[in-house]
Write a protein that holds these residues in place. Structure first.
Motif, short mmCIF file in Angstrom:
data_model
loop_
_atom_site.label_atom_id
_atom_site.label_comp_id
_atom_site.label_asym_id
_atom_site.label_seq_id
_atom_site.Cartn_x
_atom_site.Cartn_y
_atom_site.Cartn_z
N ASP A 21 0.84 -1.21 0.00
CA ASP A 21 0.00 0.00 0.00
C ASP A 21 0.88 1.26 0.00
O ASP A 21 0.70 2.17 -0.82
CB ASP A 21 -0.89 -0.05 1.25
CG ASP A 21 -1.82 1.15 1.36
OD1 ASP A 21 -1.85 1.99 0.44
OD2 ASP A 21 -2.52 1.25 2.38
N LEU A 38 -1.24 -0.88 -5.18
CA LEU A 38 -2.57 -1.13 -4.60
C LEU A 38 -3.18 -2.44 -5.08
O LEU A 38 -3.83 -3.15 -4.31
CB LEU A 38 -3.50 0.05 -4.92
CG LEU A 38 -3.11 1.40 -4.30
CD1 LEU A 38 -4.11 2.47 -4.69
CD2 LEU A 38 -3.02 1.28 -2.79
N ALA A 39 -2.99 -2.78 -6.34
CA ALA A 39 -3.56 -4.02 -6.88
C ALA A 39 -2.96 -5.24 -6.17
O ALA A 39 -3.68 -6.16 -5.77
CB ALA A 39 -3.33 -4.10 -8.38
N GLU A 67 -4.20 -5.36 -2.59
CA GLU A 67 -5.57 -5.88 -2.53
C GLU A 67 -5.57 -7.41 -2.67
O GLU A 67 -6.27 -8.11 -1.93
CB GLU A 67 -6.42 -5.24 -3.63
CG GLU A 67 -7.86 -5.71 -3.61
CD GLU A 67 -8.69 -5.08 -4.73
OE1 GLU A 67 -9.75 -5.66 -5.08
OE2 GLU A 67 -8.28 -4.02 -5.27
N SER A 86 -8.45 2.77 -3.60
CA SER A 86 -8.80 2.34 -4.97
C SER A 86 -10.21 2.77 -5.35
O SER A 86 -10.73 2.34 -6.38
CB SER A 86 -8.68 0.81 -5.07
OG SER A 86 -7.37 0.38 -4.76
#
Length: 740
Positions: free
Chosen positions: A627, A632-633, A636, A663
């Motif tokens: 993060d 971010l992907a 996640e 996101s």
């Protein structure tokens, strides 16, 4: 010439109860002694044998129990204690299954029931050992000593030295072993239901006694000794062998030897069956052990490491005298007798030599009476008493192999049968000569009542680790392990200052006590006393170079001192000695994160989660690092993977919710924040970050509500007050526009 057998009960002033009532009384009194342990905690060795033993869990195949030791380690491992007790572990597993988890009440209740059952069986066993084996014309066994068998069973039922076996859950091994030990003996007696001095017997019951002996050994190693005792019983009771007379004939090659008890029809065959059965069981047991006998350290059994054979012999005999004293006067009881509790006798000028002399004076006197008395009844009872006292103790005697303890109260559960026989026989002899038999009976009743109270008190001490460990301070003040355990218990409760005191005393008593050094170093590390912590941990790994936990903790201290290269080396040394070490990989990842070696950090944390999928901290750090670096992907994906494995972890929900919020997946982020808050409603950061989400999303009223909750929980929460003030100004502006 042998005299006519004398009935022990004839001169004894004691209760005469029908068999059913006698068993009822024994069962209830044994329950009274130990019932207060039913709601005790898991204490001392229970943690390793039960809580940390994966063999109890449903996901472990049942077949693994037959390849693992009592503690859940592979028998083939060099670190295994080789204590092979699969049937005991199986009962723990059943307890765990029915309780639906690690709830100690069910475990304790089973132990209490087992001891009560064994005590009740002792009425039958003592009636045979004290009164002989005779059957009615209908094949029912006769109790020829109802008074003395009741007294002996009561002595056994209330003996305080049994507390460790009953109140300590790992004592289940001794209880199950004793149960099948007694069943084997009673089964062997059934083989002679219609015997005529051994000429006729049931082969089925002889073989069944061998099988039950094997089952006893699968519960604990001592169980195998019942086969030897069955052989002794057969020779003395069934065949009425006079041992001294037989030996004399054997030495003089007397032609009448074939008429002696040993060569009567069937006895040699039965003894051959017992010996071959025992040898086969021992051979299979040795093959299962795999790599030979276990390796113990000097602190476990210092006498066995003494260079001098004389010093070893003197100390072993002193240990025997201490075991005898615990049977005679079970007032000073301790959960552990190692680590300096009993200093070595290194010179014949040591006053404790008196204890050895007293022990052997008594034993030689009893042996002489058992061999030389003209009274066949006396010979039989004394020999059986000595047999049941000595033979079950042999596996713990250090004579055949080194054992991992100095004195252990649990190992005299079975030998106490012999003590009860000898005590009861001594009482009957005194009663025969005493003029005031009721006073003597009152004295014995007083001993029983004192033992009941002592057992109840000792049971209450076994209910919690704090009481158990503190009770040992007055008994074994020189025992470093006692001070270590008191310190550990205090540390677990958050009392670090008091814990430090006991850890320091443990290290003072045993300067090579690496576990005490490690724990003390940990506390000092948390108190930011890093220099002393480093000194202790460095000394610990110097004494024991393969001590992985100490290497890891040393790495943490070195990391705090910003000596990063040394810290990295310490972590890798820990992993070298313990390859599956998820906590060490986690700390290694933290080191790499501090050094901005992000790829290495992620790899280390990934290793931690592979080794321990429920390692929440490692998952969390991966999510946060990804993060913070804008991935971010990936963050996640890792967060979703973590929640699949640990669905109820609110910290993971919180971390993933932050990622989803960034996101712009507001709805899903909100759901996770609310779920995290439901699990942990007093976390100010949870409310604060949810408020930020609502603030971004435009739900300003909800944002205001959660900012206020966050500030109420933590008025100093970083950033929350500033965000709240920004929100208030925005709301005021909106309100002014609305009014305009």
């Amino acid at each position: 010439m042998a005299q006519t057998e004398h009935n022990l009960d004839h001169d004894v002033s004691w209760l005469l109860l029908p068999p059913y009532w006698a068993k009822m009384v024994v069962g209830l009194i044994s329950l009274l002694c130990f019932v207060n342990s039913y709601d005790g905690d898991f204490v001392f060795d229970d943690s390793e044998a039960i809580i940390n033993n994966k063999d109890l869990r449903a996901e472990t195949p049942l077949g693994d129990l037959w390849h693992h030791d009592f503690w859940g380690s592979k028998l083939s491992s060099n670190t295994s204690h080789k204590s092979y007790r699969p049937l005991t572990v199986l009962t723990f597993r059943i307890n765990y299954l029915f309780a639906g988890g690690f709830y100690p009440v069910g475990f304790h209740v089973i132990n209490i029931i087992l001891h009560c059952t064994i005590s009740v069986l002792m009425v039958d066993v003592f009636s045979i050992l004290l009164g002989g084996l005779q059957f009615s014309s209908k094949g029912r066994r006769l109790n020829l000593a109802p008074k003395t068998s009741l007294l002996a069973a009561l002595l056994f039922a209330v003996h305080p030295v049994h507390t460790e076996c009953v109140a300590g859950i790992v004592g289940r091994a001794d209880l199950l072993c004793a149960l099948f030990f007694l069943l084997s003996f009673l089964g062997y007696c059934k083989a002679f239901r219609e015997h005529k001095e051994g000429h006729h017997f049931s082969l089925f019951w002889v073989l069944m006694s061998v099988l039950l002996g094997a089952v006893a050994m699968l519960c604990k190693e001592q169980g195998i000794t019942i086969l030897g005792l069955n052989a002794v019983f057969d020779a003395l009771v069934i065949n009425k062998l006079n041992v001294l007379e037989f030996v004399q004939r054997l030495l003089h090659k007397d032609k009448s030897l074939e008429n002696s008890g040993l060569l009567r029809k069937g006895l040699l065959f039965r003894i051959t069956l017992l010996l071959s059965g025992g040898a086969s069981i021992l051979y299979i047991r040795w093959r299962i052990m795999g790599t030979g006998p276990p390796a113990f350290t000097e602190v476990d059994n210092p006498a066995s490491f003494a260079d001098s054979l004389l010093v070893r012999a003197i100390n072993y005999n002193y240990y025997y005298s201490l075991n005898a004293w615990l049977l005679l006067c079970p007032w000073w009881l301790c959960f552990d007798w190692s680590m300096g509790c009993i200093p070595l006798i290194k010179s014949v000028s040591d006053w404790r030599i008196i204890a050895l002399a007293a022990l052997w004076f008594c034993l030689i006197g009893l042996i002489c009476q058992a061999l030389c008395s003209e009274d066949s009844h006396k010979r039989r009872i004394l020999t059986l008493g000595l047999g049941f006292l000595i033979i079950p103790f042999l596996p713990a005697s250090n004579l055949f192999f080194r054992v991992g303890f100095v004195v252990a109260e649990r190992v005299i559960y079975l030998p106490s049968i012999g003590y009860c026989i000898l005590f009861t026989y001594g009482f009957s002899l005194l009663s025969k000569k005493a003029k005031k038999k009721k006073i003597l009976a009152a004295a014995v009743l007083g001993i029983l009542l004192i033992n009941v109270m002592r057992s109840a008190l000792r049971s209450s001490q076994w209910r919690s680790e704090e009481q158990l460990f503190r009770s040992a301070l007055s008994v074994c003040p020189l025992n470093a392990k006692v001070h270590y355990n008191v310190g550990k218990n205090l540390a677990d409760k958050g009392n670090q200052s008091a814990a430090i005191k006991y850890y320091r005393e443990a290290v003072r008593l045993n300067p090579k006590y690496v576990h005490a050094m490690n724990n003390l170093g940990n506390i000092l590390k948390e108190r930011n006393e890093l220099q002393e912590a480093e000194e202790l941990l460095s000394l610990a790994v110097q004494i024991q170079p393969d001590f992985a936990a100490a290497w890891m903790n040393l790495g943490i201290v070195q990391n705090s001192l910003r000596r990063f290269e040394e810290a990295e080396q310490s972590y890798w040394t820990a992993i070298k000695h313990r390859k599956k070490y998820p906590d060490c990989y986690y700390n290694l990842g933290r080191l790499y994160a501090d050094l901005n070696r992000h790829i290495d950090a992620l790899n280390a944390w990934r290793n931690a989660t592979v080794l321990k999928p429920e390692h929440s901290l490692a998952w969390n750090n991966m999510i946060i690092l990804l993060d913070n670096t804008g991935n971010l992907a990936q963050a996640e994906a890792v967060g979703r993977e973590a929640l699949e494995l640990i669905p109820n972890d609110h910290s993971l929900m919180f971390s993933l919710a932050n990622v989803l919020g960034k996101s712009q997946k507001y709805k899903e982020s909100e759901a996770l924040f609310l779920k995290a808050i439901k699990a942990n409603p007093n976390a100010a950061s949870y409310h604060g970050n949810l408020a930020v989400l609502y603030h971004r999303w435009g739900n300003l009223d909800l944002a205001k509500k959660h900012y206020e909750v966050s500030l109420k929980l933590d008025p100093m929460a970083p950033g929350t007050k500033e965000n709240y003030n920004l929100l208030r100004r925005k709301l005021e502006q909106l309100q002014k526009k609305g009014e305009a």
